[in-house]
Scaffold this motif. Structure first.
Motif, mmCIF file in Angstrom:
data_model
loop_
_atom_site.group_PDB
_atom_site.id
_atom_site.type_symbol
_atom_site.label_atom_id
_atom_site.label_comp_id
_atom_site.label_asym_id
_atom_site.label_seq_id
_atom_site.Cartn_x
_atom_site.Cartn_y
_atom_site.Cartn_z
ATOM 1 N N PHE A 72 0.809 -1.212 0.000
ATOM 2 C CA PHE A 72 0.000 0.000 0.000
ATOM 3 C C PHE A 72 0.852 1.275 0.000
ATOM 4 O O PHE A 72 0.327 2.370 0.199
ATOM 5 C CB PHE A 72 -0.947 0.006 1.198
ATOM 6 N N GLY A 73 2.152 1.148 -0.221
ATOM 7 C CA GLY A 73 3.009 2.319 -0.348
ATOM 8 C C GLY A 73 3.445 2.953 0.959
ATOM 9 O O GLY A 73 4.007 4.042 0.966
ATOM 10 N N TYR A 74 3.209 2.264 2.069
ATOM 11 C CA TYR A 74 3.604 2.777 3.380
ATOM 12 C C TYR A 74 5.049 2.390 3.704
ATOM 13 O O TYR A 74 5.613 1.446 3.127
ATOM 14 C CB TYR A 74 2.700 2.202 4.461
ATOM 15 N N ASN A 75 5.621 3.096 4.706
ATOM 16 C CA ASN A 75 6.967 2.749 5.150
ATOM 17 C C ASN A 75 7.083 2.592 6.666
ATOM 18 O O ASN A 75 8.168 2.337 7.181
ATOM 19 C CB ASN A 75 7.994 3.771 4.657
ATOM 20 N N ARG A 280 -7.770 -10.926 6.977
ATOM 21 C CA ARG A 280 -6.635 -10.453 6.172
ATOM 22 C C ARG A 280 -6.884 -10.547 4.663
ATOM 23 O O ARG A 280 -5.950 -10.368 3.887
ATOM 24 C CB ARG A 280 -5.324 -11.154 6.536
ATOM 25 N N THR A 281 -8.098 -10.803 4.228
ATOM 26 C CA THR A 281 -8.394 -10.643 2.808
ATOM 27 C C THR A 281 -8.507 -9.156 2.507
ATOM 28 O O THR A 281 -8.904 -8.352 3.355
ATOM 29 C CB THR A 281 -9.699 -11.365 2.421
ATOM 30 N N ASN A 282 -8.157 -8.798 1.275
ATOM 31 C CA ASN A 282 -8.095 -7.387 0.893
ATOM 32 C C ASN A 282 -9.468 -6.872 0.496
ATOM 33 O O ASN A 282 -10.216 -7.549 -0.211
ATOM 34 C CB ASN A 282 -7.117 -7.225 -0.271
ATOM 35 N N LYS A 283 -9.792 -5.665 0.939
ATOM 36 C CA LYS A 283 -11.077 -5.065 0.576
ATOM 37 C C LYS A 283 -11.069 -4.434 -0.817
ATOM 38 O O LYS A 283 -12.133 -4.261 -1.414
ATOM 39 C CB LYS A 283 -11.464 -3.981 1.592
ATOM 40 N N PHE A 284 -9.873 -4.106 -1.329
ATOM 41 C CA PHE A 284 -9.793 -3.233 -2.497
ATOM 42 C C PHE A 284 -9.481 -3.989 -3.782
ATOM 43 O O PHE A 284 -8.856 -5.059 -3.758
ATOM 44 C CB PHE A 284 -8.713 -2.175 -2.284
ATOM 45 N N SER A 285 -9.876 -3.391 -4.881
ATOM 46 C CA SER A 285 -9.475 -3.890 -6.199
ATOM 47 C C SER A 285 -8.011 -3.561 -6.439
ATOM 48 O O SER A 285 -7.419 -2.707 -5.761
ATOM 49 C CB SER A 285 -10.326 -3.237 -7.289
ATOM 50 N N ALA A 286 -7.416 -4.222 -7.425
ATOM 51 C CA ALA A 286 -6.017 -3.955 -7.766
ATOM 52 C C ALA A 286 -5.823 -2.494 -8.160
ATOM 53 O O ALA A 286 -4.811 -1.868 -7.802
ATOM 54 C CB ALA A 286 -5.567 -4.883 -8.890
ATOM 55 N N ALA A 287 -6.791 -1.943 -8.876
ATOM 56 C CA ALA A 287 -6.678 -0.546 -9.297
ATOM 57 C C ALA A 287 -6.705 0.399 -8.099
ATOM 58 O O ALA A 287 -5.942 1.386 -8.048
ATOM 59 C CB ALA A 287 -7.810 -0.206 -10.268
ATOM 60 N N ASP A 288 -7.557 0.118 -7.122
ATOM 61 C CA ASP A 288 -7.622 0.979 -5.946
ATOM 62 C C ASP A 288 -6.386 0.833 -5.069
ATOM 63 O O ASP A 288 -5.921 1.817 -4.465
ATOM 64 C CB ASP A 288 -8.889 0.681 -5.142
ATOM 65 N N ILE A 289 -5.826 -0.366 -4.987
ATOM 66 C CA ILE A 289 -4.568 -0.547 -4.245
ATOM 67 C C ILE A 289 -3.475 0.303 -4.877
ATOM 68 O O ILE A 289 -2.704 0.971 -4.178
ATOM 69 C CB ILE A 289 -4.160 -2.032 -4.223
ATOM 70 N N THR A 290 -3.407 0.313 -6.194
ATOM 71 C CA THR A 290 -2.402 1.117 -6.897
ATOM 72 C C THR A 290 -2.588 2.598 -6.599
ATOM 73 O O THR A 290 -1.617 3.331 -6.338
ATOM 74 C CB THR A 290 -2.481 0.868 -8.406
ATOM 75 N N ARG A 291 -3.829 3.073 -6.604
ATOM 76 C CA ARG A 291 -4.101 4.486 -6.327
ATOM 77 C C ARG A 291 -3.706 4.857 -4.901
ATOM 78 O O ARG A 291 -3.114 5.924 -4.647
ATOM 79 C CB ARG A 291 -5.586 4.782 -6.548
ATOM 80 N N ILE A 292 -4.027 3.993 -3.949
ATOM 81 C CA ILE A 292 -3.672 4.253 -2.551
ATOM 82 C C ILE A 292 -2.156 4.272 -2.387
ATOM 83 O O ILE A 292 -1.593 5.152 -1.719
ATOM 84 C CB ILE A 292 -4.317 3.201 -1.629
ATOM 85 N N ALA A 293 -1.480 3.299 -2.996
ATOM 86 C CA ALA A 293 -0.015 3.224 -2.889
ATOM 87 C C ALA A 293 0.638 4.468 -3.489
ATOM 88 O O ALA A 293 1.600 5.017 -2.925
ATOM 89 C CB ALA A 293 0.496 1.967 -3.572
ATOM 90 N N GLU A 294 0.133 4.927 -4.610
ATOM 91 C CA GLU A 294 0.683 6.131 -5.233
ATOM 92 C C GLU A 294 0.465 7.358 -4.345
ATOM 93 O O GLU A 294 1.347 8.219 -4.229
ATOM 94 C CB GLU A 294 0.056 6.344 -6.610
ATOM 95 N N ALA A 295 -0.700 7.437 -3.726
ATOM 96 C CA ALA A 295 -0.982 8.558 -2.824
ATOM 97 C C ALA A 295 -0.025 8.558 -1.640
ATOM 98 O O ALA A 295 0.455 9.618 -1.205
ATOM 99 C CB ALA A 295 -2.427 8.483 -2.346
#
Length: 308
Positions: A72-75, A280-295
Motif C-alpha cells: 500500500f506504499g507505506y513505510n 486479512r483478505t483485501n477489501k480493495f481492487s487492484a486498481a484501488d490498491i495502486t491508487r492508494i499506494a501512489e498517494a
C-alpha cells in the motif's frame, strides 16, 4: 535492511540513527533518519487475529502484515498498545519497515496501583526489543488511558530517554500531556479527517491517528450488522476515494507532518475500518490498491518497496 548506517559510539543498536533536526531559533524542521530528512506514512496495527486474538496463526502471517504495508506504499507501522513476538520484529528488520512502538496501556479505570506494573512492563519492553533496528520511537502513553496516573511527567520522559538514548520518544500520543512539549513529537489524533500537527520547539509534527474510514464487507463482519467506524464508506471503492483525498491533504501540508498514521491495517472484531478484512483478505481492487499506494508514496517521496 535499508535502515542500516554506520554509527560510532556506544550505541547498542548500530543499524540505525533517528532524531530531529533543528532550525535557527530552536524550531524542529522535522524528522531525520540516518542523517537525512524523512517523511513517514503508515497505519495503526493492533495486531489482533480472528482465531488467536493476540497470537498470529503462523510466522508467515506475521510477515504477511508487514509485506502488505509496503504493497500500500507505506513505510512505517505504529504497533498499537502491544508488544509482538520477536519474529514480527525480525521481519520488520529484514524488510526495512520502520516501527513506532507503543507501550501497552490499561484502557479505562487506571489507578495508582497500576504504577509498578506499568514501569516493570515498560522496562521489559525496552530491554527486550531495543536490539531491533526497525524500532525508531517509543510511545509511552496513548491518549488518556494511563497518563493521569503519573505525576512527574518530565521525569517519566527523561526516564525513557535515559533507558534508550538512541531512539525518539513520543510522550503522549493524542493525549492531554502532549501539550506539555515533552519528548520529540507533537502528536495529535483527529478523526476522521487529518488535522495539522504543527512543529513546535524541538518537536516534529506527528498525526498519530486519523482516518477510521470503513467499508463493511458482507460475509466478513465479526458480528453481522454490528460494525462501527468513524466514517462509513458505501463501498471499498468509496473508502479508497476518501483515503486518497485525505492523503493529498497530508501531502499539501508539507513538512509540518513528519509522520502520519492511518487507522487501521485490518478490521478488529466490531471495528470495521481496516484496509483488510479481519481475516486479512483485501477489501480493495487492484486498481484501488495502486491508487492508494501512489498517494502514500506521494507523501513520503519514496519509491515502491519490492519485498521478498
Amino acid at each position: 535492511c535499508w535502515l542500516k548506517a554506520s554509527l560510532g559510539g556506544p550505541s547498542r543498536d548500530p543499524c540505525r540513527a533517528s532524531g530531529t533536526a533543528a532550525m535557527p531559533g530552536g524550531t524542529s524542521r522535522g524528522l531525520e533518519l540516518n542523517g537525512a530528512p524523512f517523511i513517514a506514512a503508515g497505519w495503526l496495527d493492533q495486531s489482533f487475529w480472528p482465531d488467536g486474538l493476540f497470537t498470529a496463526p503462523s510466522d508467515e502471517a506475521l510477515a504477511f502484515d508487514l509485506r502488505t504495508l509496503a504493497t500500500f506504499g507505506y513505510n512505517v507501522v505504529r504497533l498499537h498498545q502491544k508488544v509482538n513476538p520477536e519474529r514480527w520484529y525480525y521481519w520488520a528488520d529484514r524488510l526495512g519497515i520502520i516501527v513506532w512502538q507503543d507501550m501497552p496501556q490499561k484502557y479505562g479505570g487506571a489507578t495508582d496501583r497500576l504504577f509498578p506494573y506499568f514501569m516493570s512492563d515498560l522496562d521489559a519492553m525496552i530491554a527486550g526489543r531495543r536490539s531491533h533496528p526497525c524500532i525508531v520511537s517509543w510511545t509511552i502513553f496513548n491518549e488518556g488511558d494511563c497518563v493521569g496516573v503519573f505525576k512527574n511527567y518530565s521525569a517519566m520522559a527523561a526516564y525513557v530517554k535515559a533507558a534508550d538514548p538512541s531512539r525518539l520518544v513520543d510522550f503522549n500520543s493524542g493525549g492531554p500531556a502532549n501539550a506539555l512539549g515533552l519528548g520529540d513529537a507533537n502528536d495529535i489524533h483527529t478523526y476522521p479527517y487529518p488535522g495539522d500537527p504543527t512543529r513546535k520547539l524541538a518537536q516534529y509534527g506527528m498525526l498519530g491517528e486519523f482516518g477510521g474510514v470503513g467499508a463493511f464487507v458482507t460475509g466478513k463482519e465479526w458480528v453481522p450488522k454490528k460494525c462501527s467506524t468513524y466514517l462509513k464508506a458505501s463501498s471499498p471503492h468509496d473508502e479508497a476515494n476518501i483515503y486518497v483525498a485525505m492523503a493529498q491533504t497530508i501531502k499539501e501540508r508539507g513538512t509540518s507532518v513528519s509522520v502520519s498514521i492511518y487507522t487501521q491495517i485490518a478490521d478488529v472484531e466490531l471495528e470495521c475500518d481496516g484496509f483488510l478484512n479481519y481475516d486479512r483478505t483485501n477489501k480493495f481492487s487492484a486498481a484501488d490498491i495502486t491508487r492508494i499506494a501512489e498517494a502514500n508514496r506521494n507523501i513520503t517521496g519514496q519509491p515502491q518497496l519490492h519485498l521478498k
